[in-house]
Design a protein around this motif. Sequence first.
Motif, PDB file in Angstrom:
ATOM      1  N   LEU A   1      -5.268  11.848  -5.470  1.00  0.00           N
ATOM      2  CA  LEU A   1      -5.893  10.582  -6.006  1.00  0.00           C
ATOM      3  C   LEU A   1      -4.965   9.216  -5.708  1.00  0.00           C
ATOM      4  N   PHE A   2      -3.824   9.478  -5.390  1.00  0.00           N
ATOM      5  CA  PHE A   2      -2.874   8.368  -5.093  1.00  0.00           C
ATOM      6  C   PHE A   2      -2.900   7.960  -3.585  1.00  0.00           C
ATOM      7  N   ASP A   3      -3.544   8.506  -2.755  1.00  0.00           N
ATOM      8  CA  ASP A   3      -3.519   8.335  -1.281  1.00  0.00           C
ATOM      9  C   ASP A   3      -4.043   6.762  -1.263  1.00  0.00           C
ATOM     10  N   GLY A   4      -3.388   6.115  -0.382  1.00  0.00           N
ATOM     11  CA  GLY A   4      -3.951   4.783  -0.033  1.00  0.00           C
ATOM     12  C   GLY A   4      -3.834   3.825  -1.067  1.00  0.00           C
ATOM     13  N   ALA A   5      -3.042   4.079  -2.341  1.00  0.00           N
ATOM     14  CA  ALA A   5      -3.476   3.312  -3.273  1.00  0.00           C
ATOM     15  C   ALA A   5      -2.655   1.946  -3.203  1.00  0.00           C
TER      16      ALA A   5
ATOM     17  N   GLU B   1       0.786  -1.182  -0.291  1.00  0.00           N
ATOM     18  CA  GLU B   1      -0.035  -0.108  -0.065  1.00  0.00           C
ATOM     19  C   GLU B   1       0.798   1.232   0.198  1.00  0.00           C
ATOM     20  N   TYR B   2       0.354   2.301  -0.821  1.00  0.00           N
ATOM     21  CA  TYR B   2       1.206   3.530  -0.867  1.00  0.00           C
ATOM     22  C   TYR B   2       1.187   4.310   0.241  1.00  0.00           C
ATOM     23  N   GLN B   3       2.483   4.611   0.773  1.00  0.00           N
ATOM     24  CA  GLN B   3       2.344   5.909   1.797  1.00  0.00           C
ATOM     25  C   GLN B   3       3.125   7.161   1.103  1.00  0.00           C
ATOM     26  N   ASP B   4       3.242   8.286   1.742  1.00  0.00           N
ATOM     27  CA  ASP B   4       3.636   9.300   1.360  1.00  0.00           C
ATOM     28  C   ASP B   4       5.290   9.115   1.085  1.00  0.00           C
ATOM     29  N   GLY B   5       5.831   9.467  -0.168  1.00  0.00           N
ATOM     30  CA  GLY B   5       7.323   9.154  -0.359  1.00  0.00           C
ATOM     31  C   GLY B   5       7.617   7.806  -1.145  1.00  0.00           C
ATOM     32  N   ASP B   6       6.619   7.014  -1.381  1.00  0.00           N
ATOM     33  CA  ASP B   6       6.832   6.007  -2.303  1.00  0.00           C
ATOM     34  C   ASP B   6       7.066   6.015  -3.820  1.00  0.00           C
TER      35      ASP B   6
ATOM     36  N   VAL C   1       1.580   3.403 -22.063  1.00  0.00           N
ATOM     37  CA  VAL C   1       3.178   3.452 -21.567  1.00  0.00           C
ATOM     38  C   VAL C   1       2.999   2.456 -20.348  1.00  0.00           C
ATOM     39  N   GLU C   2       3.859   1.145 -20.464  1.00  0.00           N
ATOM     40  CA  GLU C   2       3.950   0.364 -19.547  1.00  0.00           C
ATOM     41  C   GLU C   2       5.054   0.432 -18.526  1.00  0.00           C
ATOM     42  N   ALA C   3       4.792  -0.052 -17.459  1.00  0.00           N
ATOM     43  CA  ALA C   3       6.159   0.131 -16.230  1.00  0.00           C
ATOM     44  C   ALA C   3       6.271   1.574 -16.340  1.00  0.00           C
ATOM     45  N   ALA C   4       5.376   2.602 -16.060  1.00  0.00           N
ATOM     46  CA  ALA C   4       5.576   4.101 -16.037  1.00  0.00           C
ATOM     47  C   ALA C   4       6.057   4.147 -14.418  1.00  0.00           C
ATOM     48  N   VAL C   5       6.827   5.117 -14.370  1.00  0.00           N
ATOM     49  CA  VAL C   5       7.196   5.346 -12.914  1.00  0.00           C
ATOM     50  C   VAL C   5       6.655   6.698 -12.521  1.00  0.00           C
ATOM     51  N   ILE C   6       5.928   6.599 -11.173  1.00  0.00           N
ATOM     52  CA  ILE C   6       5.262   7.819 -10.694  1.00  0.00           C
ATOM     53  C   ILE C   6       5.718   8.118  -9.236  1.00  0.00           C
ATOM     54  N   MET C   7       6.036   9.100  -8.927  1.00  0.00           N
ATOM     55  CA  MET C   7       6.306   9.409  -7.525  1.00  0.00           C
ATOM     56  C   MET C   7       5.211  10.740  -7.118  1.00  0.00           C
ATOM     57  N   PRO C   8       4.205  10.215  -6.664  1.00  0.00           N
ATOM     58  CA  PRO C   8       3.259  11.292  -6.341  1.00  0.00           C
ATOM     59  C   PRO C   8       3.613  12.373  -5.523  1.00  0.00           C
TER      60      PRO C   8
ATOM     61  N   ALA D   1       0.313  18.651 -26.232  1.00  0.00           N
ATOM     62  CA  ALA D   1      -1.022  19.101 -26.544  1.00  0.00           C
ATOM     63  C   ALA D   1      -2.302  18.222 -26.925  1.00  0.00           C
ATOM     64  N   GLU D   2      -1.568  17.159 -27.815  1.00  0.00           N
ATOM     65  CA  GLU D   2      -2.507  16.173 -28.461  1.00  0.00           C
ATOM     66  C   GLU D   2      -2.860  15.244 -27.365  1.00  0.00           C
ATOM     67  N   HIS D   3      -2.303  15.194 -26.299  1.00  0.00           N
ATOM     68  CA  HIS D   3      -2.509  14.099 -25.158  1.00  0.00           C
ATOM     69  C   HIS D   3      -2.863  14.990 -23.570  1.00  0.00           C
ATOM     70  N   SER D   4      -3.624  15.707 -23.765  1.00  0.00           N
ATOM     71  CA  SER D   4      -4.087  16.502 -22.758  1.00  0.00           C
ATOM     72  C   SER D   4      -5.155  15.927 -21.733  1.00  0.00           C
ATOM     73  N   GLY D   5      -5.707  14.760 -22.045  1.00  0.00           N
ATOM     74  CA  GLY D   5      -6.800  14.402 -21.309  1.00  0.00           C
ATOM     75  C   GLY D   5      -6.441  13.333 -20.272  1.00  0.00           C
ATOM     76  N   ASP D   6      -7.606  12.825 -19.663  1.00  0.00           N
ATOM     77  CA  ASP D   6      -7.273  11.842 -18.640  1.00  0.00           C
ATOM     78  C   ASP D   6      -6.369  10.439 -19.248  1.00  0.00           C
ATOM     79  N   PHE D   7      -5.790   9.977 -18.013  1.00  0.00           N
ATOM     80  CA  PHE D   7      -5.289   8.861 -18.326  1.00  0.00           C
ATOM     81  C   PHE D   7      -5.515   7.488 -17.211  1.00  0.00           C
ATOM     82  N   SER D   8      -5.665   6.500 -17.576  1.00  0.00           N
ATOM     83  CA  SER D   8      -5.765   5.740 -16.314  1.00  0.00           C
ATOM     84  C   SER D   8      -4.320   5.071 -16.034  1.00  0.00           C
ATOM     85  N   TYR D   9      -4.252   4.549 -14.471  1.00  0.00           N
ATOM     86  CA  TYR D   9      -3.001   4.202 -14.204  1.00  0.00           C
ATOM     87  C   TYR D   9      -3.058   3.040 -13.505  1.00  0.00           C
ATOM     88  N   GLN D  10      -2.875   1.723 -13.812  1.00  0.00           N
ATOM     89  CA  GLN D  10      -2.918   0.427 -13.051  1.00  0.00           C
ATOM     90  C   GLN D  10      -1.632   0.362 -12.394  1.00  0.00           C
TER      91      GLN D  10
END
Length: 450
Positions: A205-209, A160-165, A187-194, A242-251
């Motif tokens: 949106l990422f709290d408690g993920a 489970e995600y905690q701040d800083g993960d 994009v597979e295996a995309a890395v995000i640090m919230p 600009a061509e990709h300014s909408g929403d994305f899903s992130y699993q």
Amino acid sequence: MKVSFENPDKLNAVLTITVEEDDYKNDVEKTLKDYRKKANMSGFRPGQVPMGIIKRQYGTSVKMDAINKLVGNEIQKYITDNKVQMLGEPLASEKQEPQDLEKAAPYTFIFDIAVAPEFDIEFTPKDKIDFYEIEVDDALIDRQVEMFASRSGKYETVAEYQDGDMLKGDLRELDEKGSTKEGGLTVEAAVIMPNYIKADDQKKLFDGAKTGDIITFNPRKAYPESDTEVSALLKIKKEEIAEHSGDFSYQVTEIQRFRNHEVNQELFDKTFGEGVVKDEKDFRAKIAEGLKAQLASESNYKFLLDMRKYAEDKVGQLTYPDALLKRIMKNNNKDKDQEFIDKNYEPSIKELTWSLIRNKLVEQAGIKIEDEDVKQAAREAARAQFAQYGMNNVPEEYVNNYADELLKKQETVQNFVDRAIDVKLADAVKKTVKLNKKKVTLDEFNKMAE
């Protein structure tokens, strides 16, 4: 040859050199004879070209070279023999008239010379200068322990995600209905640090993920002022954002949390070498020992800066031949305009003043710099470089080898010479003046440097 030196205001000097034919005649004839021996001209055997032809072809240039060399040597000799404290290089005087070398001697050359201002400076026990001793307290050691533990730490997989993960997952572009967009970005295996997401509403949106969760967010809104971060995340060019300014899903496929290394024997061995430290008490003592050496260097550098200001204040404002020095500066920077000269003149004078003061103090203290002093300065620079990367137990062999490499770069050698002078000068002054010792914390010390 006649040489005259006029210095009516003790700052702007005029050196006049009058050259007679006898001063350069023998050198010119010798050079022309050498030219004749090597000359290879059509119609003449090697070495048999008539001297008249050699003189017509090379005489003037050889004569010019001989006179230039003669005048240059005479200037240097006069400056050295008479101990003139010249600033910069001699400049052809504005009073100089053209000399026609096609005509017979004598030739007169006039040079403007900037002379250093006269002043006195001496340190005695009556002088009092601050010296800051940085305390190595528990709080500072704690910070160093934390730093070493962090450098040897590693990421671990958690549920489970905690701040800083750090999150890893698959990004898919969505259409206006919230479904996966046909032909959209994936994009597979995309890395995000919230933690680094700029917009709070997107970050939440990422709290408690948890692993497996699917989060809908908008990369463009998440990083509203950073096209670089958006393009890196989506792996597209900035102009395509600009061509990709909408929403994305992130699993979310993986959650990693950084953990500091435990303060144990393994950390002791990684930091100082196997078996050097046996327990946490020794570990902290070893850290304190290293800090003391490092902070002593910081204290000495601060003392050098304070000593410089104290000396500059003691000497006071010096008067320079400003107009001539600006001409010299312009001559040395022919590709720069007057604005450059005006902007940089005062800072250069400030450095020049300290250089003159330092030279006098060094002379008074009888300081001599040997090769070993320069090598030691290079070693200290090498140790500092290693320390920046957390390498605090580098064998002397590696330190020496790195120092030798630094000394191979001619542009850095003078820096080490200056550093060696500064170290010896600071030590000499500390033994002469009264030190106003003040104990400070590292934070207090750093604030003074701001």
